[in-house]
Design a protein around this motif. Sequence first.
Motif, PDB file in Angstrom:
ATOM      1  N   ALA A   1       0.846  -1.199   0.000  1.00 25.83           N
ATOM      2  CA  ALA A   1       0.000   0.000   0.000  1.00 25.83           C
ATOM      3  C   ALA A   1       0.880   1.247   0.000  1.00 25.83           C
ATOM      4  O   ALA A   1       1.092   1.860   1.036  1.00 25.83           O
ATOM      5  N   GLY A   2       1.413   1.595  -1.139  1.00 20.32           N
ATOM      6  CA  GLY A   2       2.292   2.750  -1.259  1.00 20.32           C
ATOM      7  C   GLY A   2       1.562   4.001  -1.705  1.00 20.32           C
ATOM      8  O   GLY A   2       0.337   4.020  -1.819  1.00 20.32           O
ATOM      9  N   PRO A   3       2.308   5.073  -1.986  1.00 19.61           N
ATOM     10  CA  PRO A   3       1.705   6.380  -2.259  1.00 19.61           C
ATOM     11  C   PRO A   3       1.023   6.500  -3.619  1.00 19.61           C
ATOM     12  O   PRO A   3       0.231   7.408  -3.817  1.00 19.61           O
ATOM     13  N   GLY A   4       1.303   5.625  -4.566  1.00 19.57           N
ATOM     14  CA  GLY A   4       0.737   5.769  -5.907  1.00 19.57           C
ATOM     15  C   GLY A   4      -0.549   4.981  -6.078  1.00 19.57           C
ATOM     16  O   GLY A   4      -1.617   5.368  -5.588  1.00 19.57           O
ATOM     17  N   ILE A   5      -0.448   3.841  -6.761  1.00 21.69           N
ATOM     18  CA  ILE A   5      -1.627   3.021  -7.044  1.00 21.69           C
ATOM     19  C   ILE A   5      -2.245   2.489  -5.756  1.00 21.69           C
ATOM     20  O   ILE A   5      -3.471   2.482  -5.609  1.00 21.69           O
ATOM     21  N   GLY A   6      -1.411   2.065  -4.805  1.00 21.20           N
ATOM     22  CA  GLY A   6      -1.949   1.495  -3.567  1.00 21.20           C
ATOM     23  C   GLY A   6      -2.883   2.450  -2.856  1.00 21.20           C
ATOM     24  O   GLY A   6      -4.005   2.089  -2.481  1.00 21.20           O
ATOM     25  N   GLN A   7      -2.438   3.685  -2.696  1.00 23.23           N
ATOM     26  CA  GLN A   7      -3.267   4.696  -2.028  1.00 23.23           C
ATOM     27  C   GLN A   7      -4.520   4.999  -2.838  1.00 23.23           C
ATOM     28  O   GLN A   7      -5.619   5.116  -2.287  1.00 23.23           O
ATOM     29  N   ALA A   8      -4.383   5.107  -4.157  1.00 21.94           N
ATOM     30  CA  ALA A   8      -5.533   5.427  -5.012  1.00 21.94           C
ATOM     31  C   ALA A   8      -6.574   4.317  -4.961  1.00 21.94           C
ATOM     32  O   ALA A   8      -7.779   4.581  -4.902  1.00 21.94           O
ATOM     33  N   VAL A   9      -6.118   3.061  -4.979  1.00 22.93           N
ATOM     34  CA  VAL A   9      -7.053   1.933  -4.908  1.00 22.93           C
ATOM     35  C   VAL A   9      -7.729   1.897  -3.541  1.00 22.93           C
ATOM     36  O   VAL A   9      -8.939   1.669  -3.441  1.00 22.93           O
TER      37      VAL A   9
ATOM     38  N   ARG B   1       5.670  -2.438   4.092  1.00 29.05           N
ATOM     39  CA  ARG B   1       6.878  -2.698   4.880  1.00 29.05           C
ATOM     40  C   ARG B   1       7.155  -1.602   5.897  1.00 29.05           C
ATOM     41  O   ARG B   1       7.771  -1.844   6.920  1.00 29.05           O
ATOM     42  N   SER B   2       6.723  -0.379   5.594  1.00 30.22           N
ATOM     43  CA  SER B   2       7.128   0.769   6.405  1.00 30.22           C
ATOM     44  C   SER B   2       5.929   1.422   7.082  1.00 30.22           C
ATOM     45  O   SER B   2       4.901   1.679   6.451  1.00 30.22           O
ATOM     46  N   GLY B   3       6.099   1.680   8.375  1.00 32.05           N
ATOM     47  CA  GLY B   3       5.042   2.354   9.123  1.00 32.05           C
ATOM     48  C   GLY B   3       4.753   3.744   8.605  1.00 32.05           C
ATOM     49  O   GLY B   3       3.602   4.185   8.578  1.00 32.05           O
ATOM     50  N   ARG B   4       5.788   4.429   8.137  1.00 36.70           N
ATOM     51  CA  ARG B   4       5.601   5.783   7.597  1.00 36.70           C
ATOM     52  C   ARG B   4       4.726   5.742   6.342  1.00 36.70           C
ATOM     53  O   ARG B   4       3.812   6.553   6.178  1.00 36.70           O
ATOM     54  N   THR B   5       5.008   4.775   5.464  1.00 32.97           N
ATOM     55  CA  THR B   5       4.189   4.605   4.253  1.00 32.97           C
ATOM     56  C   THR B   5       2.745   4.321   4.632  1.00 32.97           C
ATOM     57  O   THR B   5       1.807   4.913   4.082  1.00 32.97           O
ATOM     58  N   LEU B   6       2.545   3.422   5.581  1.00 32.34           N
ATOM     59  CA  LEU B   6       1.193   3.058   6.007  1.00 32.34           C
ATOM     60  C   LEU B   6       0.446   4.271   6.546  1.00 32.34           C
ATOM     61  O   LEU B   6      -0.728   4.483   6.209  1.00 32.34           O
ATOM     62  N   ARG B   7       1.115   5.055   7.385  1.00 32.83           N
ATOM     63  CA  ARG B   7       0.441   6.207   7.992  1.00 32.83           C
ATOM     64  C   ARG B   7       0.026   7.221   6.933  1.00 32.83           C
ATOM     65  O   ARG B   7      -1.070   7.794   7.000  1.00 32.83           O
ATOM     66  N   ALA B   8       0.885   7.435   5.928  1.00 35.48           N
ATOM     67  CA  ALA B   8       0.553   8.394   4.865  1.00 35.48           C
ATOM     68  C   ALA B   8      -0.672   7.931   4.075  1.00 35.48           C
ATOM     69  O   ALA B   8      -1.556   8.733   3.757  1.00 35.48           O
ATOM     70  N   VAL B   9      -0.734   6.641   3.765  1.00 34.54           N
ATOM     71  CA  VAL B   9      -1.886   6.125   3.018  1.00 34.54           C
ATOM     72  C   VAL B   9      -3.138   6.156   3.885  1.00 34.54           C
ATOM     73  O   VAL B   9      -4.218   6.538   3.426  1.00 34.54           O
ATOM     74  N   ALA B  10      -2.991   5.787   5.155  1.00 38.11           N
ATOM     75  CA  ALA B  10      -4.144   5.810   6.063  1.00 38.11           C
ATOM     76  C   ALA B  10      -4.717   7.222   6.187  1.00 38.11           C
ATOM     77  O   ALA B  10      -5.939   7.402   6.212  1.00 38.11           O
ATOM     78  N   GLU B  11      -3.834   8.225   6.229  1.00 34.27           N
ATOM     79  CA  GLU B  11      -4.303   9.614   6.315  1.00 34.27           C
ATOM     80  C   GLU B  11      -5.096  10.002   5.071  1.00 34.27           C
ATOM     81  O   GLU B  11      -6.067  10.759   5.157  1.00 34.27           O
ATOM     82  N   ALA B  12      -4.684   9.476   3.912  1.00 28.79           N
ATOM     83  CA  ALA B  12      -5.397   9.790   2.668  1.00 28.79           C
ATOM     84  C   ALA B  12      -6.774   9.120   2.625  1.00 28.79           C
ATOM     85  O   ALA B  12      -7.709   9.641   2.024  1.00 28.79           O
ATOM     86  N   VAL B  13      -6.892   7.967   3.279  1.00 26.78           N
ATOM     87  CA  VAL B  13      -8.149   7.211   3.269  1.00 26.78           C
ATOM     88  C   VAL B  13      -9.090   7.690   4.370  1.00 26.78           C
ATOM     89  O   VAL B  13     -10.318   7.630   4.236  1.00 26.78           O
TER      90      VAL B  13
ATOM     91  N   GLY C   1     -17.420   2.215   0.602  1.00 27.79           N
ATOM     92  CA  GLY C   1     -17.801   1.802   1.941  1.00 27.79           C
ATOM     93  C   GLY C   1     -17.096   0.567   2.464  1.00 27.79           C
ATOM     94  O   GLY C   1     -17.482   0.030   3.515  1.00 27.79           O
ATOM     95  N   LEU C   2     -16.068   0.104   1.762  1.00 27.05           N
ATOM     96  CA  LEU C   2     -15.341  -1.072   2.231  1.00 27.05           C
ATOM     97  C   LEU C   2     -14.365  -0.688   3.341  1.00 27.05           C
ATOM     98  O   LEU C   2     -13.675   0.335   3.241  1.00 27.05           O
ATOM     99  N   ALA C   3     -14.320  -1.504   4.381  1.00 27.63           N
ATOM    100  CA  ALA C   3     -13.268  -1.374   5.381  1.00 27.63           C
ATOM    101  C   ALA C   3     -11.943  -1.741   4.725  1.00 27.63           C
ATOM    102  O   ALA C   3     -11.895  -2.607   3.858  1.00 27.63           O
ATOM    103  N   ILE C   4     -10.865  -1.070   5.122  1.00 28.39           N
ATOM    104  CA  ILE C   4      -9.588  -1.216   4.429  1.00 28.39           C
ATOM    105  C   ILE C   4      -8.513  -1.726   5.384  1.00 28.39           C
ATOM    106  O   ILE C   4      -8.345  -1.177   6.483  1.00 28.39           O
ATOM    107  N   THR C   5      -7.794  -2.758   4.955  1.00 26.67           N
ATOM    108  CA  THR C   5      -6.561  -3.156   5.634  1.00 26.67           C
ATOM    109  C   THR C   5      -5.388  -2.830   4.724  1.00 26.67           C
ATOM    110  O   THR C   5      -5.375  -3.247   3.558  1.00 26.67           O
ATOM    111  N   LEU C   6      -4.440  -2.058   5.240  1.00 20.76           N
ATOM    112  CA  LEU C   6      -3.251  -1.668   4.493  1.00 20.76           C
ATOM    113  C   LEU C   6      -2.069  -2.481   5.002  1.00 20.76           C
ATOM    114  O   LEU C   6      -1.832  -2.549   6.210  1.00 20.76           O
ATOM    115  N   ILE C   7      -1.338  -3.098   4.075  1.00 19.03           N
ATOM    116  CA  ILE C   7      -0.143  -3.860   4.437  1.00 19.03           C
ATOM    117  C   ILE C   7       1.030  -3.287   3.651  1.00 19.03           C
ATOM    118  O   ILE C   7       0.957  -3.157   2.426  1.00 19.03           O
TER     119      ILE C   7
END
Length: 221
Positions: free
Chosen positions: A11-19, A35-47, A27-33
């Motif tokens: 779940a990175g900043p490009g396609i992962g975040q957009a998807v 390698r990096s906590g920083r990457t995860l937090r950035a995507v979670a903030e976008a969602v 309305g789907l609940a999302i699980t982001l997986i």
Amino acid sequence: MSMSSAVIIGAGPGIGQAVARRLAREGLAITLIARSGRTLRAVAEAVDPLGVPVVMTEADSTDQAALNAALDQAVSEHGVPDIVVYNAAIIQADAPGELSVRGHMEAWTVNVVGALNAAAHVAPAMAARGNGTFLITGGMPEPKPQYVSLSLGKAGVRTLVTLLDQEYGPSAVHVASVTVAGPVAPGTDFDPDDIAEHYWRLHTQPRHQWEPEALHAGGSR
């Protein structure tokens, strides 16, 4: 009653975040997986503004035990996912003979084996339920000698989709790839938000119209 849910691996900043955003809009609940906590937090903030539950799990797609544990956590939080997207890849330029054996093995493990392991862990539960979607981000529709490991990996993704469809398709699990034929960048022909539409379209295709591959070739804007 578990809610509809999606898992994004890589779940990175490009396609992962957009998807993730595209599926959260439905309305789907999302699980982001990732390698990096920083990457995860950035995507979670976008969602986050879309108001659905978001779970973050750090795991390397090449670490089978960690990946299985992350997928198990997703299932325990939201039930067997409706859709799993494998978006991890090693995107690098390497010409014939440039990469060591270890380098090729590492690229192949991220590009192909991680997707195989994820599917083998989660698709049987989808098959038992009688529905589900497993999508892999592909690329390199034409192999190029300046991208040897990626060309091999994306050819492997195509074959993997065929194998997984043979195994799980009869149980109504739609396995497909989204082939992105260019560098992803916002505001271009390869805008991640445009690419994300293919994932939702494949997920909602009726069974008699299932496609094994959606090609985003650019020039469609």
